[in-house]
Design a protein around this motif. Sequence first.
Motif, PDB file in Angstrom:
ATOM      1  N   LYS A   1      12.191   7.794   6.042  1.00  0.00           N
ATOM      2  CA  LYS A   1      10.940   8.420   6.458  1.00  0.00           C
ATOM      3  C   LYS A   1      10.162   7.530   7.415  1.00  0.00           C
ATOM      4  O   LYS A   1      10.218   6.298   7.342  1.00  0.00           O
ATOM      5  N   THR A   2       9.422   8.175   8.293  1.00  0.00           N
ATOM      6  CA  THR A   2       8.594   7.460   9.268  1.00  0.00           C
ATOM      7  C   THR A   2       7.139   7.450   8.803  1.00  0.00           C
ATOM      8  O   THR A   2       6.737   8.220   7.913  1.00  0.00           O
ATOM      9  N   ASN A   3       6.343   6.602   9.439  1.00  0.00           N
ATOM     10  CA  ASN A   3       4.915   6.560   9.122  1.00  0.00           C
ATOM     11  C   ASN A   3       4.220   7.878   9.446  1.00  0.00           C
ATOM     12  O   ASN A   3       3.234   8.242   8.814  1.00  0.00           O
ATOM     13  N   TRP A   4       4.749   8.569  10.450  1.00  0.00           N
ATOM     14  CA  TRP A   4       4.176   9.871  10.793  1.00  0.00           C
ATOM     15  C   TRP A   4       4.358  10.857   9.642  1.00  0.00           C
ATOM     16  O   TRP A   4       3.443  11.622   9.302  1.00  0.00           O
ATOM     17  N   GLU A   5       5.532  10.815   9.016  1.00  0.00           N
ATOM     18  CA  GLU A   5       5.776  11.709   7.885  1.00  0.00           C
ATOM     19  C   GLU A   5       4.908  11.335   6.692  1.00  0.00           C
ATOM     20  O   GLU A   5       4.400  12.214   5.989  1.00  0.00           O
ATOM     21  N   TYR A   6       4.705  10.045   6.464  1.00  0.00           N
ATOM     22  CA  TYR A   6       3.815   9.614   5.391  1.00  0.00           C
ATOM     23  C   TYR A   6       2.378  10.063   5.674  1.00  0.00           C
ATOM     24  O   TYR A   6       1.655  10.482   4.766  1.00  0.00           O
ATOM     25  N   TYR A   7       1.982   9.956   6.924  1.00  0.00           N
ATOM     26  CA  TYR A   7       0.637  10.398   7.314  1.00  0.00           C
ATOM     27  C   TYR A   7       0.442  11.881   7.007  1.00  0.00           C
ATOM     28  O   TYR A   7      -0.590  12.289   6.456  1.00  0.00           O
ATOM     29  N   GLU A   8       1.451  12.693   7.338  1.00  0.00           N
ATOM     30  CA  GLU A   8       1.356  14.129   7.097  1.00  0.00           C
ATOM     31  C   GLU A   8       1.293  14.427   5.597  1.00  0.00           C
ATOM     32  O   GLU A   8       0.550  15.319   5.164  1.00  0.00           O
ATOM     33  N   GLU A   9       2.060  13.713   4.792  1.00  0.00           N
ATOM     34  CA  GLU A   9       2.025  13.910   3.344  1.00  0.00           C
ATOM     35  C   GLU A   9       0.669  13.517   2.775  1.00  0.00           C
ATOM     36  O   GLU A   9       0.104  14.233   1.946  1.00  0.00           O
ATOM     37  N   LEU A  10       0.162  12.378   3.209  1.00  0.00           N
ATOM     38  CA  LEU A  10      -1.112  11.890   2.685  1.00  0.00           C
ATOM     39  C   LEU A  10      -2.266  12.780   3.114  1.00  0.00           C
ATOM     40  O   LEU A  10      -3.249  12.939   2.377  1.00  0.00           O
TER      41      LEU A  10
ATOM     42  N   LEU B 263       0.828  -1.204   0.000  1.00  0.00           N
ATOM     43  CA  LEU B 263       0.000   0.000   0.000  1.00  0.00           C
ATOM     44  C   LEU B 263       0.862   1.254   0.000  1.00  0.00           C
ATOM     45  O   LEU B 263       0.597   2.204  -0.742  1.00  0.00           O
ATOM     46  N   LEU B 264       1.918   1.246   0.798  1.00  0.00           N
ATOM     47  CA  LEU B 264       2.807   2.404   0.869  1.00  0.00           C
ATOM     48  C   LEU B 264       3.446   2.688  -0.497  1.00  0.00           C
ATOM     49  O   LEU B 264       3.482   3.841  -0.950  1.00  0.00           O
ATOM     50  N   LEU B 265       3.936   1.652  -1.141  1.00  0.00           N
ATOM     51  CA  LEU B 265       4.584   1.838  -2.446  1.00  0.00           C
ATOM     52  C   LEU B 265       3.560   2.162  -3.536  1.00  0.00           C
ATOM     53  O   LEU B 265       3.887   2.836  -4.518  1.00  0.00           O
ATOM     54  N   TYR B 266       2.323   1.708  -3.355  1.00  0.00           N
ATOM     55  CA  TYR B 266       1.261   2.093  -4.287  1.00  0.00           C
ATOM     56  C   TYR B 266       0.987   3.588  -4.180  1.00  0.00           C
ATOM     57  O   TYR B 266       0.828   4.284  -5.195  1.00  0.00           O
ATOM     58  N   PHE B 267       0.925   4.101  -2.956  1.00  0.00           N
ATOM     59  CA  PHE B 267       0.752   5.538  -2.757  1.00  0.00           C
ATOM     60  C   PHE B 267       1.912   6.314  -3.387  1.00  0.00           C
ATOM     61  O   PHE B 267       1.722   7.399  -3.941  1.00  0.00           O
ATOM     62  N   HIS B 268       3.116   5.740  -3.265  1.00  0.00           N
ATOM     63  CA  HIS B 268       4.301   6.369  -3.868  1.00  0.00           C
ATOM     64  C   HIS B 268       4.144   6.429  -5.389  1.00  0.00           C
ATOM     65  O   HIS B 268       4.441   7.462  -6.016  1.00  0.00           O
ATOM     66  N   GLU B 269       3.678   5.333  -5.977  1.00  0.00           N
ATOM     67  CA  GLU B 269       3.507   5.289  -7.434  1.00  0.00           C
ATOM     68  C   GLU B 269       2.443   6.276  -7.898  1.00  0.00           C
ATOM     69  O   GLU B 269       2.564   6.873  -8.977  1.00  0.00           O
ATOM     70  N   LYS B 270       1.405   6.450  -7.073  1.00  0.00           N
ATOM     71  CA  LYS B 270       0.343   7.406  -7.411  1.00  0.00           C
ATOM     72  C   LYS B 270       0.756   8.849  -7.120  1.00  0.00           C
ATOM     73  O   LYS B 270       0.000   9.782  -7.391  1.00  0.00           O
ATOM     74  N   GLU B 271       1.965   9.009  -6.538  1.00  0.00           N
ATOM     75  CA  GLU B 271       2.519  10.327  -6.190  1.00  0.00           C
ATOM     76  C   GLU B 271       1.700  11.040  -5.132  1.00  0.00           C
ATOM     77  O   GLU B 271       1.614  12.262  -5.085  1.00  0.00           O
ATOM     78  N   TRP B 272       1.076  10.241  -4.229  1.00  0.00           N
ATOM     79  CA  TRP B 272       0.368  10.822  -3.084  1.00  0.00           C
ATOM     80  C   TRP B 272       1.329  11.063  -1.923  1.00  0.00           C
ATOM     81  O   TRP B 272       1.023  11.833  -1.013  1.00  0.00           O
ATOM     82  N   LEU B 273       2.448  10.375  -1.954  1.00  0.00           N
ATOM     83  CA  LEU B 273       3.534  10.583  -1.004  1.00  0.00           C
ATOM     84  C   LEU B 273       4.825  10.122  -1.675  1.00  0.00           C
ATOM     85  O   LEU B 273       4.794   9.546  -2.768  1.00  0.00           O
ATOM     86  N   VAL B 274       5.942  10.374  -1.019  1.00  0.00           N
ATOM     87  CA  VAL B 274       7.243   9.973  -1.558  1.00  0.00           C
ATOM     88  C   VAL B 274       7.877   9.006  -0.563  1.00  0.00           C
ATOM     89  O   VAL B 274       8.207   9.385   0.563  1.00  0.00           O
ATOM     90  N   ALA B 275       8.015   7.746  -0.977  1.00  0.00           N
ATOM     91  CA  ALA B 275       8.555   6.711  -0.093  1.00  0.00           C
ATOM     92  C   ALA B 275      10.081   6.803  -0.043  1.00  0.00           C
ATOM     93  O   ALA B 275      10.742   6.829  -1.085  1.00  0.00           O
ATOM     94  N   ARG B 276      10.602   6.859   1.182  1.00  0.00           N
ATOM     95  CA  ARG B 276      12.044   6.895   1.398  1.00  0.00           C
ATOM     96  C   ARG B 276      12.373   6.029   2.612  1.00  0.00           C
ATOM     97  O   ARG B 276      11.577   5.945   3.555  1.00  0.00           O
ATOM     98  N   ILE B 277      13.548   5.414   2.619  1.00  0.00           N
ATOM     99  CA  ILE B 277      13.941   4.534   3.721  1.00  0.00           C
ATOM    100  C   ILE B 277      13.983   5.285   5.052  1.00  0.00           C
ATOM    101  O   ILE B 277      13.630   4.742   6.101  1.00  0.00           O
TER     102      ILE B 277
END
Length: 218
Positions: free
Chosen positions: A151-160, A135-149
Motif C-alpha cells: 500500500k502507498t501513503n495515498w491509499e492510507y490517506y484515503e482510508e484515514l 504512527l502508521l502501525l498505531y493507526f493499523h492497531e486502532k483499525e483506522w486503516l490496514v497497513a500492508r507492504i
Amino acid sequence: MLNDGLARDELKDILNGREYRAYAEDSKGIIAAWWDRVKEWFGELLSKLFPSFEPTNHAAGPILIGILVLIMIILGITAFYIFRNRRRNRMYRDHKPLQSMDEKKWSFQRHLLESQELEAKGEYTLSTRHLFLALLLYFHEKEWLVARIWKTNWEYYEELRKVNHQWAEQFHHLALLFDKVTYGEHIVHKEEFLPYQSTAMKWLSDSEEIREMGAERR
C-alpha cells in the motif's frame, strides 16, 4: 444656402449611419471598440452601484484595469496552490512506506523507541522515518486503516479520511516529509523534527503502552 443645408443634413445622416459607425469601429480595431464598450458598461454599472459617482470612460478605464489585474492575481494564486497540492499528491501517490516484512513485523512501540534513540543521537532524519512508521502501525492497531507492504501513503490517506478528515490532512503533511526523507534524500534538522514529532505524538501519547514507556524512561 439650400444646397449647403442639404449637404450638412446628408453629412450628419452619414456620420450617424450604421455603415459609418461600422467603418469607424473597423478603423479603430475590434479590440479597441470592444474595450470602449466594456468601459461604457462598467461606467454604467458603477453609476447604478454608486449614484453619487458619475464616472466617465476615462475614469472607468483605470478602475476596470485595476479590477482585472486583481482578478488575474487571485486566479494566479489559486492556480499556484492547486498545482502545488497536485504536485504534493503525486509525490507520494506511488510510494510505499513499509519497504520490508521486518518493518511490518515491528510493533509501533518498537518503531517509536527506535525513533527516540535516534533522536537522542541527533539523527533526526532516521528518527523521522521510524516515528512515521510508528504512527502508521498505531493507526493499523486502532483499525483506522490496514497497513500492508504493497500500500502507498495515498491509499492510507484515503482510508484515514473515511475515519476523520482532519486526521487525514495531518497525516498528509507528515507523509510528505516522510517521503522527502525516504525518497528525496532530504536531511531533517532539529528545528524541522520537533514540530513533526509534536504532531505525531498527539496521537501516540493517547496509547496506554506509550504512557507506560514514558514512565519507564523517567
